[in-house]
Design an enzyme around this catalytic site. Structure first.
Site, PDB file in Angstrom:
ATOM      1  N   ARG A 171       0.813  -1.213   0.000  1.00 59.33           N
ATOM      2  CA  ARG A 171       0.000   0.000   0.000  1.00 59.33           C
ATOM      3  C   ARG A 171       0.851   1.269   0.000  1.00 59.33           C
ATOM      4  O   ARG A 171       0.337   2.372  -0.156  1.00 59.33           O
ATOM      5  CB  ARG A 171      -0.974  -0.013   1.192  1.00 59.33           C
ATOM      6  CG  ARG A 171      -2.042  -1.086   1.020  1.00 59.33           C
ATOM      7  CD  ARG A 171      -3.041  -1.058   2.134  1.00 59.33           C
ATOM      8  NE  ARG A 171      -3.791   0.179   2.141  1.00 59.33           N
ATOM      9  CZ  ARG A 171      -4.456   0.642   3.197  1.00 59.33           C
ATOM     10  NH1 ARG A 171      -4.429  -0.027   4.324  1.00 59.33           N
ATOM     11  NH2 ARG A 171      -5.119   1.763   3.125  1.00 59.33           N
TER      12      ARG A 171
ATOM     13  N   LYS B 250       8.742  -1.399   3.525  1.00 57.69           N
ATOM     14  CA  LYS B 250       8.064  -0.361   4.311  1.00 57.69           C
ATOM     15  C   LYS B 250       8.909   0.099   5.496  1.00 57.69           C
ATOM     16  O   LYS B 250       8.991   1.292   5.795  1.00 57.69           O
ATOM     17  CB  LYS B 250       6.723  -0.924   4.795  1.00 57.69           C
ATOM     18  CG  LYS B 250       5.932   0.022   5.653  1.00 57.69           C
ATOM     19  CD  LYS B 250       4.473  -0.361   5.733  1.00 57.69           C
ATOM     20  CE  LYS B 250       4.203  -1.529   6.628  1.00 57.69           C
ATOM     21  NZ  LYS B 250       2.757  -1.768   6.829  1.00 57.69           N
TER      22      LYS B 250
HETATM   23  C1  UD1 Z   1      -2.256  -4.874  12.392  1.00 59.97           C
HETATM   24  C2  UD1 Z   1      -3.180  -5.580  13.387  1.00 59.97           C
HETATM   25  C3  UD1 Z   1      -4.346  -4.660  13.717  1.00 59.97           C
HETATM   26  C4  UD1 Z   1      -3.825  -3.369  14.291  1.00 59.97           C
HETATM   27  C5  UD1 Z   1      -2.795  -2.704  13.335  1.00 59.97           C
HETATM   28  C6  UD1 Z   1      -2.099  -1.575  14.055  1.00 59.97           C
HETATM   29  C7  UD1 Z   1      -3.109  -7.989  13.018  1.00 59.97           C
HETATM   30  C8  UD1 Z   1      -3.778  -9.163  12.387  1.00 59.97           C
HETATM   31  N1  UD1 Z   1      -3.663  -6.815  12.808  1.00 59.97           N
HETATM   32  O1  UD1 Z   1      -2.988  -4.666  11.193  1.00 59.97           O
HETATM   33  O2  UD1 Z   1      -5.181  -5.279  14.681  1.00 59.97           O
HETATM   34  O3  UD1 Z   1      -4.896  -2.482  14.535  1.00 59.97           O
HETATM   35  O4  UD1 Z   1      -1.794  -3.644  12.952  1.00 59.97           O
HETATM   36  O5  UD1 Z   1      -1.253  -0.854  13.208  1.00 59.97           O
HETATM   37  O6  UD1 Z   1      -2.136  -8.187  13.745  1.00 59.97           O
HETATM   38  N2  UD1 Z   1       3.996  -8.412   9.153  1.00 59.97           N
HETATM   39  C9  UD1 Z   1       4.911  -9.423   8.941  1.00 59.97           C
HETATM   40  N3  UD1 Z   1       4.479 -10.577   8.357  1.00 59.97           N
HETATM   41  C10 UD1 Z   1       3.186 -10.765   8.001  1.00 59.97           C
HETATM   42  C11 UD1 Z   1       2.272  -9.731   8.220  1.00 59.97           C
HETATM   43  C12 UD1 Z   1       2.703  -8.557   8.817  1.00 59.97           C
HETATM   44  O7  UD1 Z   1       6.080  -9.282   9.274  1.00 59.97           O
HETATM   45  O8  UD1 Z   1       2.894 -11.844   7.482  1.00 59.97           O
HETATM   46  C13 UD1 Z   1       4.464  -7.169   9.790  1.00 59.97           C
HETATM   47  C14 UD1 Z   1       4.405  -5.982   8.853  1.00 59.97           C
HETATM   48  O9  UD1 Z   1       5.665  -5.745   8.222  1.00 59.97           O
HETATM   49  C15 UD1 Z   1       4.068  -4.844   9.792  1.00 59.97           C
HETATM   50  C16 UD1 Z   1       3.321  -5.502  10.914  1.00 59.97           C
HETATM   51  O10 UD1 Z   1       3.615  -6.875  10.863  1.00 59.97           O
HETATM   52  O11 UD1 Z   1       5.233  -4.225  10.312  1.00 59.97           O
HETATM   53  C17 UD1 Z   1       1.826  -5.270  10.837  1.00 59.97           C
HETATM   54  O12 UD1 Z   1       1.341  -5.764   9.619  1.00 59.97           O
HETATM   55  P1  UD1 Z   1       0.254  -4.977   8.772  1.00 59.97           P
HETATM   56  O13 UD1 Z   1       0.000  -5.737   7.553  1.00 59.97           O
HETATM   57  O14 UD1 Z   1       0.645  -3.554   8.648  1.00 59.97           O
HETATM   58  O15 UD1 Z   1      -1.017  -5.113   9.758  1.00 59.97           O
HETATM   59  P2  UD1 Z   1      -2.315  -4.199   9.793  1.00 59.97           P
HETATM   60  O16 UD1 Z   1      -3.254  -4.638   8.732  1.00 59.97           O
HETATM   61  O17 UD1 Z   1      -1.936  -2.783   9.856  1.00 59.97           O
HETATM   62 CA    CA Z   2       0.094  -1.698   9.821  1.00 65.30          CA
END
Ligand code: UD1
Ligand code: CA
Length: 452
Positions: A17, A24
């Site tokens: 995004r 990111k």
């Molecule tokens: C997440 C939370 C949401 C919260 C929000 C706050 C979950 C399921 N959701 O959503 O409840 O309100 O953050 O900002 O936890 N990442 C990985 N591997 C993955 C997925 C994510 O390393 O497979 C890392 C991303 O790089 C990022 C973080 O985890 O730094 C959060 O992931 P992101 O996809 O931004 O989650 P949100 O949809 O924002």
């Molecule tokens: Ca996030």
């Protein structure tokens, strides 16, 4: 032996995004990557830090090592959700910690005091503690579902009912989990949800089902802004700038228009420093007491000594070292150069790879020609030297103490102390060179007059 706290920082994925070619976590606010912000906060109290990255994210690992040289890395082969990402660090969790703290690499404004609160909540008996905040616009965040004040679940937006979507209390993403139950909770997470992901947030309901207590702490929205888009990146920048400006003002810095001054996270400002409107600080700047930074100046990797004056319209690049009471004026660029105490470089000048000795005066339009197209060379200007305006100093070159260089010189050889050097064509004067004007009464204008 049990150790105290393991921090797991999630930074896998490219952040689609953001519409970016970079990870990111490497995007910056206040002159520092998102990841570096998070790691600087985490390293204040976590005994060990595990960073979860995606395949090929070597640049992310390198950035992490810059902040925490003993950080460990775990590669999440496929981006399958935040719980899946935490489990990539299973080997670290298995070592046994009192507390496992999960922090997202895209939440740069988090404060260590808040992480300490979460840790303390777990130390005080909760199986896990999550951080919540009241969002002005909750869209995109997980919602904290409570029953009679007790946290029972976190619902991701895509899976939430209409009633749940109306909840304004959101999940910040930071979580502290008791080390001895962490794997039991995480291993029970499945991907039966709208995104087919393993959500870390599911551990709240799982803990409850296992008879364990989950608790939520609250903080301000500004602290937990999660960066998913460029617009949120700009929002985080604004929030962080506000925080940095307030800190500078409280620390004895005067700013007439603080909202126009941009600081870096590591900017160090002494007492009674004055910053005029529209000044930008990149990373690595130290300004000593009583210095004046005038409008429209840009500083990066520079040290400004006590009582020095910089600008307006000055550019200090990495390695600019200004001694006490130095004056750097308008349209002057300084790079990798020591300008010693009391020296003046006031107008339209480039000083690169050089030393300007104490009390020396560098005239308007002076250029250190430091680059020959292949390598950089040094210019050394002695104490009390005087460099006339519009001089080109062709490096490598040394100007001795107290030496004087005539204006308009191109200096290609060393000048001894106290000598005068002139490196320009001698002036030629041709008397009565201009053809006399025709007398006005003879009619039309002379050709020479037309060409004037
Ligand atoms: C997440 C939370 C949401 C919260 C929000 C706050 C979950 C399921 N959701 O959503 O409840 O309100 O953050 O900002 O936890 N990442 C990985 N591997 C993955 C997925 C994510 O390393 O497979 C890392 C991303 O790089 C990022 C973080 O985890 O730094 C959060 O992931 P992101 O996809 O931004 O989650 P949100 O949809 O924002
Ligand atoms: Ca996030």
């Amino acid at each position: 032996m049990k150790r105290n706290c393991l921090a797991i920082v999630l930074a896998a994925g490219e952040g689609t995004r953001m519409a970016s070619l970079r990870s990111k976590a490497l995007h910056a606010v206040a002159g520092q990557s998102l990841l570096a912000h998070v790691l600087c906060t985490v390293r204040e109290f976590a005994a060990d830090t595990a960073v979860v990255i995606g395949p090929g994210q070597d640049a992310v690992a390198a950035e992490a090592l810059r902040i925490i040289p003993r950080a460990e890395f775990f590669v999440q082969a496929e981006r399958r959700g935040t719980a899946h990402a935490v489990l990539a660090a299973r080997a670290a969790i298995e070592r046994g910690y009192d507390i496992v703290l999960v922090v997202f690499g895209d939440t740069p404004l988090i404060r260590s005091a808040t992480l300490v609160r979460l840790r303390d909540a777990v130390a005080a008996g909760a199986a896990l503690a999550v951080l919540g905040f009241h969002a002005a616009d909750p869209s995109g965040y997980g919602r904290l579902v409570t029953e009679g004040g007790t946290l029972v679940a976190i619902r991701e937006e895509k899976d939430a009912s209409e009633a749940e979507r109306a909840i304004r209390l959101c999940n910040a993403g930071v979580m502290a989990i008791r080390g001895d139950v962490a794997l039991a909770l995480l291993d029970r997470v499945d991907d039966r949800n709208a995104k087919r992901e393993f959500y870390l947030t599911d551990v709240v309901a799982i803990a409850r089902a296992m008879g364990l207590r989950a608790t939520a702490l609250e903080t301000e929205e500004d602290e937990v802004l999660g960066i998913n888009t460029r617009a949120q990146l700009a929002q985080a920048e604004a929030a962080l700038q506000k925080r940095l400006r307030d800190k500078a003002l409280a620390g004895g810095v005067s700013m007439t228009a603080p909202e126009t001054v941009f600081l870096a996270n590591d900017t160090v400002l002494g007492k009674d420093v004055i910053i005029e409107p529209y000044v930008v600080f990149g990373p690595g700047v130290v300004i000593e007491d009583g210095a004046l930074i005038r409008s429209f100046s840009h500083l990066e990797g520079a040290h400004v000594g006590k009582g020095a004056r910089v600008g307006p319209f000055a550019r200090l690049r990495p390695g600019a070292q200004l001694g006490a009471e130095v004056h750097i004026g308008n349209f002057v660029e300084v790079k990798a150069a020591a300008i010693e105490a009391g020296a003046k470089v006031n107008h339209l000048t480039y000083i690169g790879d050089a030393r300007v000795g104490e009390g020396a005066n560098v005239g308007a339009g002076t250029i250190t020609c430091n680059y020959d197209g292949v390598a950089k060379h040094r210019t050394d200007i002695g104490k009390g030297a005087f460099i006339g305006s519009n001089t080109a100093l062709v490096a490598p070159v040394t100007i001795g103490d107290g030496a004087y260089v005539g204006s308009g010189s191109v200096i290609t050889g060393n000048v001894p102390a106290n000598a005068l050097a002139l490196g320009r064509a001698r002036q030629v004067v041709k008397e009565k060179w201009r053809p006399p004007l025709r007398k006005a009464k003879s009619g039309g204008k002379s050709k020479a007059a037309d060409e004037d």
